[in-house]
Write a protein that holds these residues in place. Structure first.
Motif, short mmCIF file in Angstrom:
data_model
loop_
_atom_site.label_atom_id
_atom_site.label_comp_id
_atom_site.label_asym_id
_atom_site.label_seq_id
_atom_site.Cartn_x
_atom_site.Cartn_y
_atom_site.Cartn_z
N ALA A 96 -3.85 4.90 -0.02
CA ALA A 96 -4.89 4.50 -0.43
C ALA A 96 -4.39 3.55 -2.42
CB ALA A 96 -5.47 5.43 -1.40
N TYR A 97 -3.62 3.82 -2.15
CA TYR A 97 -2.39 3.10 -3.68
C TYR A 97 -2.17 1.68 -3.30
CZ TYR A 97 -3.15 7.72 -5.29
OH TYR A 97 -3.82 9.55 -5.11
N GLU B 137 3.56 4.15 -8.53
CA GLU B 137 3.73 3.82 -9.90
C GLU B 137 4.95 3.30 -10.86
OE1 GLU B 137 2.27 4.68 -13.41
OE2 GLU B 137 0.47 4.64 -12.51
N ILE B 138 6.15 3.57 -9.72
CA ILE B 138 7.81 3.59 -10.11
C ILE B 138 7.65 1.58 -10.14
CG2 ILE B 138 9.96 3.93 -8.95
CD1 ILE B 138 9.00 6.64 -9.00
N SER C 53 0.84 -7.35 -13.10
CA SER C 53 0.02 -6.32 -11.87
C SER C 53 -0.66 -4.97 -12.68
CB SER C 53 1.70 -5.35 -10.51
OG SER C 53 2.42 -4.91 -11.95
N TYR C 54 -1.02 -4.22 -10.96
CA TYR C 54 -1.95 -3.68 -11.56
C TYR C 54 -1.70 -2.45 -9.79
CZ TYR C 54 -6.23 -5.39 -9.35
OH TYR C 54 -7.06 -5.81 -8.58
N ILE C 55 -2.33 -1.01 -10.29
CA ILE C 55 -2.30 -0.64 -8.74
C ILE C 55 -4.18 0.09 -8.84
CG2 ILE C 55 -2.27 1.99 -8.03
CD1 ILE C 55 -0.28 2.49 -9.36
N ASP C 56 -4.89 -0.88 -7.82
CA ASP C 56 -6.30 -0.50 -7.46
C ASP C 56 -6.42 0.53 -6.27
OD1 ASP C 56 -8.50 -0.54 -6.24
OD2 ASP C 56 -8.66 -2.11 -5.39
N SER D 249 1.31 -1.47 0.02
CA SER D 249 0.25 -0.18 0.48
C SER D 249 0.75 1.76 0.14
CB SER D 249 -0.85 0.32 1.53
OG SER D 249 -1.59 -0.98 1.18
N TYR D 250 0.72 2.29 -0.74
CA TYR D 250 1.62 3.37 -0.71
C TYR D 250 0.15 4.60 -0.74
CZ TYR D 250 3.86 0.27 -3.61
OH TYR D 250 4.88 -0.70 -3.87
N ILE D 251 0.87 5.53 -0.32
CA ILE D 251 0.55 7.18 0.36
C ILE D 251 0.75 7.54 -1.03
CG2 ILE D 251 0.62 9.51 1.87
CD1 ILE D 251 1.62 7.42 3.88
N ASP D 252 1.95 8.06 -1.36
CA ASP D 252 2.27 8.56 -3.21
C ASP D 252 1.88 7.56 -4.13
OD1 ASP D 252 3.67 10.26 -4.59
OD2 ASP D 252 5.66 10.03 -4.01
N PHE D 253 1.15 8.16 -4.89
CA PHE D 253 1.15 7.48 -6.17
C PHE D 253 1.81 7.28 -6.69
CE2 PHE D 253 -0.49 8.11 -10.16
CZ PHE D 253 -0.85 6.69 -10.89
N MET D 254 3.27 8.42 -7.57
CA MET D 254 4.21 7.80 -7.87
C MET D 254 4.91 7.32 -7.70
SD MET D 254 4.12 9.85 -10.61
CE MET D 254 5.24 10.13 -11.23
#
Length: 74
Positions: free
Chosen positions: A50-51, A18-19, A31-34, A10-15
């Motif tokens: 959220a990511y 993405e990396i 893989s994908y980002i939900d 889980s990531y707070i930062d979208f970038m």
């Protein structure tokens, strides 16, 4: 046999998400980002992570090793 989809992280930062997603996809890992939580709770995304990167359960350990290896070489 059913391929179960699980959360890798889980990531707070979208970038940042993405990396890491790019690293996985470059390695040939599906893989994908939900982003569902980001849309539901847009003001609280920092608290929720959220990511979420989603992968097949069969690839989970391979993904963890790949991302851990990248952390040590950067």
């Amino acid at each position: 046999m059913e391929d179960k989809i699980v959360t890798l992280g889980s990531y707070i930062d979208f970038m940042a998400a993405e990396i890491d997603l790019g690293k996985l996809q470059t390695a040939g890992i599906s893989s994908y980002i939900d982003e569902n939580a980001a849309g539901i709770y847009p003001l609280n995304t920092n608290d929720l992570g959220a990511y979420k990167i989603k992968v097949f359960e069969r690839d989970l350990e391979k993904c963890r090793k790949l991302l851990a290896q990248d952390m040590h070489t950067e």
